[in-house]
Design an enzyme around this catalytic site. Structure first.
Site, PDB file in Angstrom:
ATOM      1  N   HIS A 121       0.797  -1.249  -0.141  1.00 24.56           N
ATOM      2  CA  HIS A 121       0.048  -0.140  -0.098  1.00 24.56           C
ATOM      3  C   HIS A 121       1.017   1.262   0.019  1.00 24.56           C
ATOM      4  CE1 HIS A 121      -2.943   2.735   1.673  1.00 24.56           C
ATOM      5  NE2 HIS A 121      -3.910   1.688   1.261  1.00 24.56           N
ATOM      6  N   ASP A 193       2.755  -4.292   7.982  1.00 25.26           N
ATOM      7  CA  ASP A 193       1.497  -3.090   7.584  1.00 25.26           C
ATOM      8  C   ASP A 193       0.152  -4.846   8.431  1.00 25.26           C
ATOM      9  OD1 ASP A 193      -0.785  -1.839   6.846  1.00 25.26           O
ATOM     10  OD2 ASP A 193       0.381  -1.817   4.821  1.00 25.26           O
ATOM     11  N   GLN A 196      -4.898  -5.175   6.415  1.00 20.90           N
ATOM     12  CA  GLN A 196      -5.267  -6.363   6.330  1.00 20.90           C
ATOM     13  C   GLN A 196      -5.965  -7.436   7.391  1.00 20.90           C
ATOM     14  OE1 GLN A 196      -7.950  -5.511   3.899  1.00 20.90           O
ATOM     15  NE2 GLN A 196      -6.889  -3.760   3.548  1.00 20.90           N
ATOM     16  N   LYS A 219     -11.063  -1.230   9.943  1.00 23.62           N
ATOM     17  CA  LYS A 219     -11.303  -2.005   9.351  1.00 23.62           C
ATOM     18  C   LYS A 219     -11.379  -3.366   9.980  1.00 23.62           C
ATOM     19  CE  LYS A 219      -7.773  -0.440   5.870  1.00 23.62           C
ATOM     20  NZ  LYS A 219      -8.469   0.075   4.567  1.00 23.62           N
ATOM     21  N   CYS A 361      -4.597   2.191  -4.451  1.00 26.31           N
ATOM     22  CA  CYS A 361      -3.437   2.363  -3.569  1.00 26.31           C
ATOM     23  C   CYS A 361      -2.315   2.049  -3.653  1.00 26.31           C
ATOM     24  CB  CYS A 361      -3.525   3.125  -1.659  1.00 26.31           C
ATOM     25  SG  CYS A 361      -5.034   4.488  -1.585  1.00 26.31           S
TER      26      CYS A 361
END
Length: 404
Positions: A121, A193, A196, A219, A361
């Site tokens: 991302h 990261d 997700q 999220k 993104c």
């Protein structure tokens, strides 16, 4: 034994599942961008705003201490989720701010090398590009990561390796444990990261020996504007705070000031207190469902989405590797079509389907593996197979009158 979430009706908890536009039902398939919100989370946010909504950690009063305690309870719920200590959890606005804090706070320069990934991302690419020299792990012919290239790049002994655990384009998970171990073996600082992945799977930062990890509440059923940065105690203490002001200092004189202990030295100004209430309620909700059930449903839905997409010759799937560890995120392009905004608009206006189009993104990756814009659907535990069927049936109809 896994609970079959497909058989559970969540509409009573999620008003958004019953939402209609012009009398027609809405089918929400943009969960990788942000999830729908349960009433339990909204009630928690309202509890703060409709009560004595005092500040935190400032002054002495019963109401202030009550709110401060709830705020810190939220921190410890996050710590329990990640299997770490409470003082290793920093509350920020989102994943983007967290990665920027780490990239800037490490005081890197262009002589420092950072390994990033092709499918990252922008939030896990641009901060490193701005602060250091980056080397990017390339993709394999199927659209997944070239792990041999990753291990080759590690030989250059980078200062930082910043891994995106799960791609927001393909839903593909990386083999995090082995990748972290290899990075630590060459002395790299490891940043993950997990925006997700944490909504779907438990990630034990202590067992994995991760230095920093970040995700966003919105999220995973929570409110917007609040995110989490985990950092090992020693690593957080090595960071330079990027915001100065109230709440992050213990003592101030005209010519110097003393920082508060971690994590509060990174939380300058009035924090998103209601957001912390809401995030705690969201975690409670997910814990009640069970992360084993969440992961099982995510995998099953991913397989179903991929199987339907492969039956349609007019689609080009981004990352076709059937053996990949995937979540319920699927991106595709339409053969011969570089612009897909009209497709997304038709899906929305004529069929009530909300999904995502564009470069997601992750423009360098999408540009490398695609032919222009892509269309993405992403599911969460409250989505049913009938939602996925609805999407592909609608796409079939659109393809007949828009492209052929």
């Amino acid at each position: 034994m896994n609970k079959d979430l497909e058989t559970i009706d969540f509409s009573g908890d999620f008003p958004g599942l019953s939402y209609q536009i012009d009398g027609e039902p809405v089918f929400y398939l943009d969960n990788a961008a942000t999830t729908l919100k349960p009433k339990a989370m909204v009630d928690a946010v309202n509890e703060y705003y409709l009560g004595v909504s005092s500040n935190v950690h400032r002054g002495k009063s019963y109401a202030l201490e009550m709110v401060s305690n709830r705020y810190e309870e939220a921190r410890y719920k996050v710590a329990d989720l990640l299997s770490c200590s409470g003082n290793e959890i920093v509350f920020l606005r989102n994943t983007t701010e967290s990665i920027n804090l780490v990239a800037k706070g490490l005081q890197l320069d262009k002589s420092d090398k950072v390994i990033v990934f092709s499918d990252a991302h922008h939030s896990n690419l641009l901060p490193w590009m701005n602060e250091a020299s980056i080397e990017c792990v390339r993709t394999n012919p199927q659209g997944g990561l070239d792990l041999e290239h990753y291990y080759e790049l590690l030989k250059s002994q980078p200062k930082v390796v910043s891994i995106n655990h799960c791609s927001n384009v393909t839903g593909g998970y990386c083999p995090l444990e082995s990748m972290v171990r290899a990075a630590k073996d060459v002395g790299a600082i490891v940043v993950v990261d997990a925006a997700q992945s944490v909504p779907h799977r438990r990630v034990n930062v202590s067992e994995l020996d991760i230095d920093f990890l970040t995700f966003s509440a919105h999220k995973m059923l929570g409110p917007t504007g609040v995110g989490v940065l985990f950092g090992k105690k020693a690593m957080l203490e090595s960071l330079t705070p990027q915001l100065l002001g109230g709440g992050m200092v213990d003592w101030v004189e005209k010519d110097h000031f003393n920082l508060r202990k971690i994590p509060h030295r990174f939380e300058a100004g009035t924090p998103h207190i209601a957001g912390a209430y809401g995030m705690a309620a969201a975690i409670d909700y997910l814990n009640q469902i069970g992360f084993d059930n969440l992961e099982h449903h995510d995998r099953q839905t991913s397989e179903y989405m991929l199987s339907l997409a492969k039956k349609r010759e007019f689609l080009e799937i981004i990352n076709t590797d059937e053996s990949a560890d995937r979540g319920a995120v699927l991106s595709m392009s339409i053969r011969g079509q570089k612009e897909l905004d009209d497709v997304a608009r038709a899906l929305s206006d004529s069929y009530g389907i909300i999904c995502r189009t564009g470069h997601l993104c992750a423009q360098p990756y999408v540009s490398d593996v695609g032919v222009g814009q892509v269309l993405r659907i992403s599911s969460y535990f409250y989505n049913k197979r009938t939602d996925i069927d609805r999407f592909f049936d609608a796409l079939d109809e659109i393809s007949t009158y828009m492209f052929y």
